[in-house]
Design an enzyme around this catalytic site. Sequence first.
Site, PDB file in Angstrom:
ATOM      1  N   HIS A 119      29.780 -19.760  79.719  1.00  0.00           N
ATOM      2  CA  HIS A 119      29.046 -20.825  80.399  1.00  0.00           C
ATOM      3  C   HIS A 119      27.687 -21.042  79.727  1.00  0.00           C
ATOM      4  CE1 HIS A 119      31.872 -19.654  83.601  1.00  0.00           C
ATOM      5  NE2 HIS A 119      31.721 -20.883  84.049  1.00  0.00           N
TER       6      HIS A 119
ATOM      7  N   ASP B 257      38.858 -24.976  78.979  1.00  0.00           N
ATOM      8  CA  ASP B 257      37.879 -24.600  79.983  1.00  0.00           C
ATOM      9  C   ASP B 257      36.886 -25.766  80.101  1.00  0.00           C
ATOM     10  OD1 ASP B 257      36.553 -23.065  81.846  1.00  0.00           O
ATOM     11  OD2 ASP B 257      36.372 -21.303  80.565  1.00  0.00           O
TER      12      ASP B 257
END
Length: 274
Positions: free
Chosen positions: A181, A253
């Site tokens: 992230h 993702d």
Amino acid sequence: MTSHLRHLALGTVLPAFEGTTAPAWLLDLLREGLGGVVLFGRNIVSPPQVAALVRQILDARPDAVVAIDEEGGDVTRIYHDSGSPYPGNRVLSENDDLDATRAVGRGIGAELRDLGVNFNLAPIGDYVTSRTSPLTTRSFGRTPQANAEHAAAWIEGLQSAGVAACLKHYPGLGGSLLDSHLSLGRVAAERADFEAEHLRTFVRAAGSNAASMMTAHVVVDCLDPGAPTTLSETVISDLLRGEIGYDGVVISDALEMRGVLDHASSLPAAAVGA
């Protein structure tokens, strides 16, 4: 962009949104061909509210994908305000009972099915090689073999309840100590070690009807040192499709994560590359 190309592009996207009811822009795009949505904790108040939200989505597009991250343990959307009643993957692996793992997958699947959710972005297939990994409790872990077998059992249970599974993060994020992230990590394992420790879970799932796999935003040096998996033709087309022979759905993702944006430089570039 022509209307035909726009329709095709929309069909590949699963956006998130704010609020506990579907906004007008989302319903309009679903009618136009948007592939579906991803639900997060911010969209969820109670089971009846989620069921009503899903009905809104499916009324706009009956074949829409309604996705969610419901792993049990540390990662839950349905129980984001109270904690999941289901054990996480590492607990299941340490318990070493494949029937119990299968039952947890089936239980989560039954709850999602009853709400109308048809796609679960779970389970984690990453085999963690360091206890300082951010994925430690989310990984089945223990041994590479146990990781592969428990992931396959969880998928079997989930899909037996009528909800599609998504094994993540292909080809294995567990050798990186960085959170994708926030940054783009690297895995520096030798090819033989990577296959034995990390890739085996995904090979196992490819042979056991896993509906989909999610790519990792990580560079695996022994596979393709020049690009994160999500953007690597070598790792997806050549290895996953060609050598492993997986013919299920492959998704990326989230594309706003720094693990892919740090390489692609912009969200549109990341989307095209993926």
